[in-house]
Design a protein around this motif. Structure first.
Motif, PDB file in Angstrom:
ATOM      1  N   GLY A   1       3.523   2.897  22.360  1.00 42.57           N
ATOM      2  CA  GLY A   1       2.615   2.263  23.314  1.00 42.57           C
ATOM      3  C   GLY A   1       1.204   2.108  22.803  1.00 42.57           C
ATOM      4  O   GLY A   1       0.338   1.617  23.533  1.00 42.57           O
ATOM      5  N   TYR A   2       0.964   2.493  21.540  1.00 37.75           N
ATOM      6  CA  TYR A   2      -0.360   2.360  20.953  1.00 37.75           C
ATOM      7  C   TYR A   2      -0.516   0.982  20.323  1.00 37.75           C
ATOM      8  O   TYR A   2       0.456   0.296  20.008  1.00 37.75           O
ATOM      9  N   SER A   3      -1.765   0.588  20.106  1.00 42.05           N
ATOM     10  CA  SER A   3      -2.078  -0.585  19.302  1.00 42.05           C
ATOM     11  C   SER A   3      -2.666  -0.096  17.986  1.00 42.05           C
ATOM     12  O   SER A   3      -3.563   0.749  17.977  1.00 42.05           O
ATOM     13  N   CYS A   4      -2.142  -0.601  16.882  1.00 37.83           N
ATOM     14  CA  CYS A   4      -2.550  -0.161  15.545  1.00 37.83           C
ATOM     15  C   CYS A   4      -3.123  -1.351  14.785  1.00 37.83           C
ATOM     16  O   CYS A   4      -2.503  -2.420  14.729  1.00 37.83           O
ATOM     17  N   LEU A   5      -4.288  -1.172  14.210  1.00 36.58           N
ATOM     18  CA  LEU A   5      -4.948  -2.212  13.433  1.00 36.58           C
ATOM     19  C   LEU A   5      -4.855  -1.857  11.956  1.00 36.58           C
ATOM     20  O   LEU A   5      -5.313  -0.792  11.533  1.00 36.58           O
ATOM     21  N   VAL A   6      -4.224  -2.735  11.178  1.00 40.25           N
ATOM     22  CA  VAL A   6      -4.119  -2.563   9.732  1.00 40.25           C
ATOM     23  C   VAL A   6      -5.089  -3.531   9.086  1.00 40.25           C
ATOM     24  O   VAL A   6      -4.928  -4.748   9.191  1.00 40.25           O
ATOM     25  N   VAL A   7      -6.137  -3.002   8.437  1.00 40.42           N
ATOM     26  CA  VAL A   7      -7.176  -3.844   7.868  1.00 40.42           C
ATOM     27  C   VAL A   7      -7.215  -3.683   6.356  1.00 40.42           C
ATOM     28  O   VAL A   7      -6.896  -2.622   5.818  1.00 40.42           O
ATOM     29  N   GLY A   8      -7.608  -4.747   5.693  1.00 39.74           N
ATOM     30  CA  GLY A   8      -7.711  -4.699   4.248  1.00 39.74           C
ATOM     31  C   GLY A   8      -7.950  -6.078   3.674  1.00 39.74           C
ATOM     32  O   GLY A   8      -7.802  -7.090   4.378  1.00 39.74           O
ATOM     33  N   PRO A   9      -8.303  -6.158   2.402  1.00 39.55           N
ATOM     34  CA  PRO A   9      -8.553  -7.454   1.762  1.00 39.55           C
ATOM     35  C   PRO A   9      -7.264  -8.220   1.507  1.00 39.55           C
ATOM     36  O   PRO A   9      -6.158  -7.686   1.681  1.00 39.55           O
ATOM     37  N   SER A  10      -7.405  -9.438   1.082  1.00 33.70           N
ATOM     38  CA  SER A  10      -6.250 -10.289   0.811  1.00 33.70           C
ATOM     39  C   SER A  10      -5.362  -9.666  -0.261  1.00 33.70           C
ATOM     40  O   SER A  10      -5.845  -9.181  -1.281  1.00 33.70           O
ATOM     41  N   GLY A  11      -4.041  -9.675  -0.002  1.00 32.40           N
ATOM     42  CA  GLY A  11      -3.082  -9.173  -0.983  1.00 32.40           C
ATOM     43  C   GLY A  11      -2.944  -7.678  -1.033  1.00 32.40           C
ATOM     44  O   GLY A  11      -2.261  -7.150  -1.913  1.00 32.40           O
ATOM     45  N   SER A  12      -3.563  -6.971  -0.095  1.00 32.26           N
ATOM     46  CA  SER A  12      -3.510  -5.505  -0.160  1.00 32.26           C
ATOM     47  C   SER A  12      -2.209  -4.927   0.388  1.00 32.26           C
ATOM     48  O   SER A  12      -1.943  -3.738   0.201  1.00 32.26           O
ATOM     49  N   GLY A  13      -1.397  -5.733   1.089  1.00 31.22           N
ATOM     50  CA  GLY A  13      -0.103  -5.247   1.553  1.00 31.22           C
ATOM     51  C   GLY A  13       0.009  -5.088   3.052  1.00 31.22           C
ATOM     52  O   GLY A  13       0.905  -4.391   3.534  1.00 31.22           O
ATOM     53  N   LYS A  14      -0.852  -5.730   3.814  1.00 29.75           N
ATOM     54  CA  LYS A  14      -0.830  -5.581   5.271  1.00 29.75           C
ATOM     55  C   LYS A  14       0.468  -6.119   5.873  1.00 29.75           C
ATOM     56  O   LYS A  14       1.097  -5.465   6.707  1.00 29.75           O
ATOM     57  N   THR A  15       0.864  -7.325   5.468  1.00 32.50           N
ATOM     58  CA  THR A  15       2.078  -7.929   6.023  1.00 32.50           C
ATOM     59  C   THR A  15       3.314  -7.151   5.608  1.00 32.50           C
ATOM     60  O   THR A  15       4.273  -7.032   6.387  1.00 32.50           O
ATOM     61  N   ILE A  16       3.316  -6.610   4.405  1.00 33.95           N
ATOM     62  CA  ILE A  16       4.471  -5.819   3.946  1.00 33.95           C
ATOM     63  C   ILE A  16       4.614  -4.559   4.789  1.00 33.95           C
ATOM     64  O   ILE A  16       5.725  -4.176   5.190  1.00 33.95           O
ATOM     65  N   LEU A  17       3.500  -3.890   5.093  1.00 33.72           N
ATOM     66  CA  LEU A  17       3.567  -2.717   5.958  1.00 33.72           C
ATOM     67  C   LEU A  17       4.072  -3.103   7.345  1.00 33.72           C
ATOM     68  O   LEU A  17       4.906  -2.392   7.939  1.00 33.72           O
ATOM     69  N   ALA A  18       3.592  -4.220   7.873  1.00 27.84           N
ATOM     70  CA  ALA A  18       4.049  -4.673   9.190  1.00 27.84           C
ATOM     71  C   ALA A  18       5.540  -4.983   9.180  1.00 27.84           C
ATOM     72  O   ALA A  18       6.256  -4.699  10.151  1.00 27.84           O
ATOM     73  N   THR A  19       6.033  -5.555   8.073  1.00 27.77           N
ATOM     74  CA  THR A  19       7.466  -5.841   7.957  1.00 27.77           C
ATOM     75  C   THR A  19       8.280  -4.557   7.930  1.00 27.77           C
ATOM     76  O   THR A  19       9.344  -4.463   8.559  1.00 27.77           O
ATOM     77  N   GLN A  20       7.793  -3.534   7.216  1.00 27.21           N
ATOM     78  CA  GLN A  20       8.501  -2.250   7.194  1.00 27.21           C
ATOM     79  C   GLN A  20       8.520  -1.610   8.581  1.00 27.21           C
ATOM     80  O   GLN A  20       9.493  -0.962   8.960  1.00 27.21           O
ATOM     81  N   PHE A  21       7.443  -1.801   9.331  1.00 26.96           N
ATOM     82  CA  PHE A  21       7.383  -1.296  10.703  1.00 26.96           C
ATOM     83  C   PHE A  21       8.485  -1.923  11.547  1.00 26.96           C
ATOM     84  O   PHE A  21       9.173  -1.237  12.328  1.00 26.96           O
ATOM     85  N   LEU A  22       8.688  -3.240  11.420  1.00 29.21           N
ATOM     86  CA  LEU A  22       9.749  -3.925  12.159  1.00 29.21           C
ATOM     87  C   LEU A  22      11.129  -3.535  11.650  1.00 29.21           C
ATOM     88  O   LEU A  22      12.071  -3.370  12.434  1.00 29.21           O
ATOM     89  N   ALA A  23      11.257  -3.389  10.327  1.00 30.41           N
ATOM     90  CA  ALA A  23      12.554  -3.027   9.731  1.00 30.41           C
ATOM     91  C   ALA A  23      12.999  -1.651  10.193  1.00 30.41           C
ATOM     92  O   ALA A  23      14.190  -1.422  10.448  1.00 30.41           O
ATOM     93  N   GLU A  24      12.063  -0.713  10.308  1.00 28.48           N
ATOM     94  CA  GLU A  24      12.420   0.624  10.791  1.00 28.48           C
ATOM     95  C   GLU A  24      12.896   0.559  12.233  1.00 28.48           C
ATOM     96  O   GLU A  24      13.837   1.254  12.620  1.00 28.48           O
ATOM     97  N   GLY A  25      12.255  -0.285  13.034  1.00 29.09           N
ATOM     98  CA  GLY A  25      12.716  -0.454  14.404  1.00 29.09           C
ATOM     99  C   GLY A  25      14.108  -1.031  14.468  1.00 29.09           C
ATOM    100  O   GLY A  25      14.948  -0.586  15.256  1.00 29.09           O
ATOM    101  N   ALA A  26      14.375  -2.054  13.633  1.00 31.56           N
ATOM    102  CA  ALA A  26      15.709  -2.650  13.601  1.00 31.56           C
ATOM    103  C   ALA A  26      16.754  -1.626  13.172  1.00 31.56           C
ATOM    104  O   ALA A  26      17.882  -1.617  13.677  1.00 31.56           O
ATOM    105  N   ARG A  27      16.397  -0.749  12.263  1.00 29.98           N
ATOM    106  CA  ARG A  27      17.347   0.262  11.752  1.00 29.98           C
ATOM    107  C   ARG A  27      17.789   1.219  12.852  1.00 29.98           C
ATOM    108  O   ARG A  27      18.954   1.634  12.892  1.00 29.98           O
TER     109      ARG A  27
END
Length: 483
Positions: free
Chosen positions: A269-295
């Motif tokens: 129920g929390y909101s999490c902000l992932v911040v960083g420069p371009s190419g630092s891996g923000k979208t990849i972390l978000a994808t792993q977050f969704l993949a863990e949920g799917a698992r």
């Protein structure tokens, strides 16, 4: 006696409109569809009429336009709600142009009353009064006669055992001085707002007797299916059945070391902000977050605000979408409103019973909003986060920040306070090359690691290494402050 009259509510058939009205249109009510030219009044009226009309509930549509009804219907036939089989059976069109040219308002009133008596409709529409206004300028009766005509017509429409609609093009000063606004049971005000390079359509329920309508101004769009209304999302608090966020239940981010750094994972129920420069891996972390949920059987939803589907959907995420484990909302279309975006998100979350939502990214979210809404971006972001977390879903948002070496900041919009948790990704220069480092800046109401950890991207995974015990020495090799 204390027998209360029950007023039946008629469904309009317009997505989102019944919610605004408080459950539908009151039967036998007199309604005014008013607004500026081109705002969609006639299309809305036709959509309501074709949805409600049937053999035992016939509709009569009067037009005072100079053009014949067939020409008008030529364009309305492009919408799927149009049913040619209802014409001249459940729906009848009557053109009053010839009666109006005669210059006698009483004759027009008599013709309307005559057609109503013959057809015995349950629904009556009169469109539009722009032609009447223009004609009144050349008639002997003039403006006074027109005002009397509109008032008499309004009184007639309230006396029929029918649900009636008067469609008129008014400006605000005219509306305030028009007596027909007083006798109307319901008033829908429609407009279109042009701001710089954006055009937004708005609808407001100014008045609806006998029921609680949704207050405020709401966005609507005329698409290939007709009119669709996006009710303004309201933030509800302290209501029975509300989701209470305690922070006791934790969700895994899909990265074990990061879960440990956050004190056991991201609280549900929390909101999490992932911040960083371009190419630092923000979208990849978000994808792993969704993949863990799917698992573990927790469906997710991802809203892409800046990347095309081919750019965003990695092979891993694409498989999850194909298997129905993750819902994908492509928001590449510009000039959206916050209500439209939230409508799509809430609809998909509800349909999929999603527990995790990814918004990638806030920069694209701001760009996707119509220019008129970008000025209120902070308010729009606050409302979106509050509504989503209020549904009990856990939200992960990404935001791109330019990497500065002389100071730290966690949001380019000054909205870091909206996030319950913040994960910071940065670059450091070491031995002639850039290295990625990660830290947990904030987890509200929870202890978390203060360590700065190296991490790297291997394939589709974000892998965290050891803590940088000599990180101060590493930062001593950073470039000089840049202007």
């Amino acid at each position: 006696m204390n027998n209360k009259v029950i007023i039946r509510r008629l469904p309009t058939g317009v997505p989102g409109l019944d919610d605004l009205l408080g459950g539908g249109l009151p039967e036998f009510s007199f309604n005014l569809l008013a607004g500026t030219p081109g705002s969609g009044k006639t299309t809305l009226a036709h959509q309501i009429m074709f949805s409600l009309a049937r053999p035992d509930r016939r509709a009569l549509f009067f037009t005072v336009l100079g053009e014949p009804p067939l020409k008008m219907l030529r364009y309305q036939q492009q919408f799927p709600f149009f049913d040619i089989n209802k014409i001249n059976h459940s729906i009848k069109f009557v053109n009053l142009a010839a009666d109006l040219i005669g210059g006698n308002f009483d004759r027009v009133l008599a013709r309307i009353d005559e057609e109503v008596q013959k057809f015995s409709p349950s629904l009556v529409f009169v469109d539009s009064f722009r032609s009447v206004v223009q004609s009144a300028k050349t008639m002997e009766a003039g403006a006074i006669g027109l005002q009397h005509f509109v008032q008499q017509l309004g009184m007639q429409m309230t006396s029929w055992q029918a649900t009636t609609f008067l469609i008129g093009e008014y400006l605000a000063p005219e509306a305030e001085s028009s007596a027909v606004f007083t006798v109307a049971d319901g008033i829908l005000w429609m407009s279109q707002l042009v701001h710089r390079d954006a055009m937004i359509r708005k609808i407001q329920v100014v008045k609806m007797r006998g029921q609680a309508q949704s207050p405020g101004v709401h966005t609507f769009r005329i698409n290939d299916d007709g009119v669709e209304v996006f009710p303004r999302a309201m933030i509800k608090t302290n209501l029975p059945g509300d989701v209470v966020v305690t922070g006791d239940r934790r969700l895994s981010t899909g990265v074990t070391e990061l879960d440990q750094m956050m004190g056991g994972g991201l609280p549900a129920g929390y909101s999490c902000l992932v911040v960083g420069p371009s190419g630092s891996g923000k979208t990849i972390l978000a994808t792993q977050f969704l993949a863990e949920g799917a698992r573990i059987g927790e469906p997710g939803v991802v809203a892409a605000f800046e990347k095309s589907p081919n750019q965003l959907l990695s092979h891993q995420l694409n498989l999850m979408v194909e298997r129905g484990e993750v819902g994908y909302i492509n928001t590449r279309t510009l000039d959206l409103s916050i209500d439209e975006i939230l409508h799509d998100l809430v609809t998909m979350i509800t349909r999929m019973q999603a527990k995790r939502v990814v918004i990638d990214s806030l920069s694209g979210f701001e760009l996707a909003l119509a220019s008129v809404f970008r000025e209120d971006f902070r308010e729009a972001l606050y409302r979106m986060v509050a509504v989503l977390t209020g549904m009990g879903v856990t939200v992960m948002m990404t935001a791109e920040l330019e990497d500065h070496y002389d100071f730290l900041r966690f949001s380019s919009y000054g909205n870091a306070f909206l996030a319950d948790a913040i994960i910071m990704q940065r670059y450091v220069e070491l031995a002639g090359e850039f290295k990625r480092v990660l830290s947990v800046v904030k987890v509200r109401g929870s202890a978390h690691s203060k360590a700065i950890r190296f991490f790297d991207i291997v394939g589709d995974d974000l892998q965290i290494g050891d803590a940088t015990s000599d990180f101060q020495g590493i930062l001593s090799n950073r470039p000089h402050n840049r202007q």
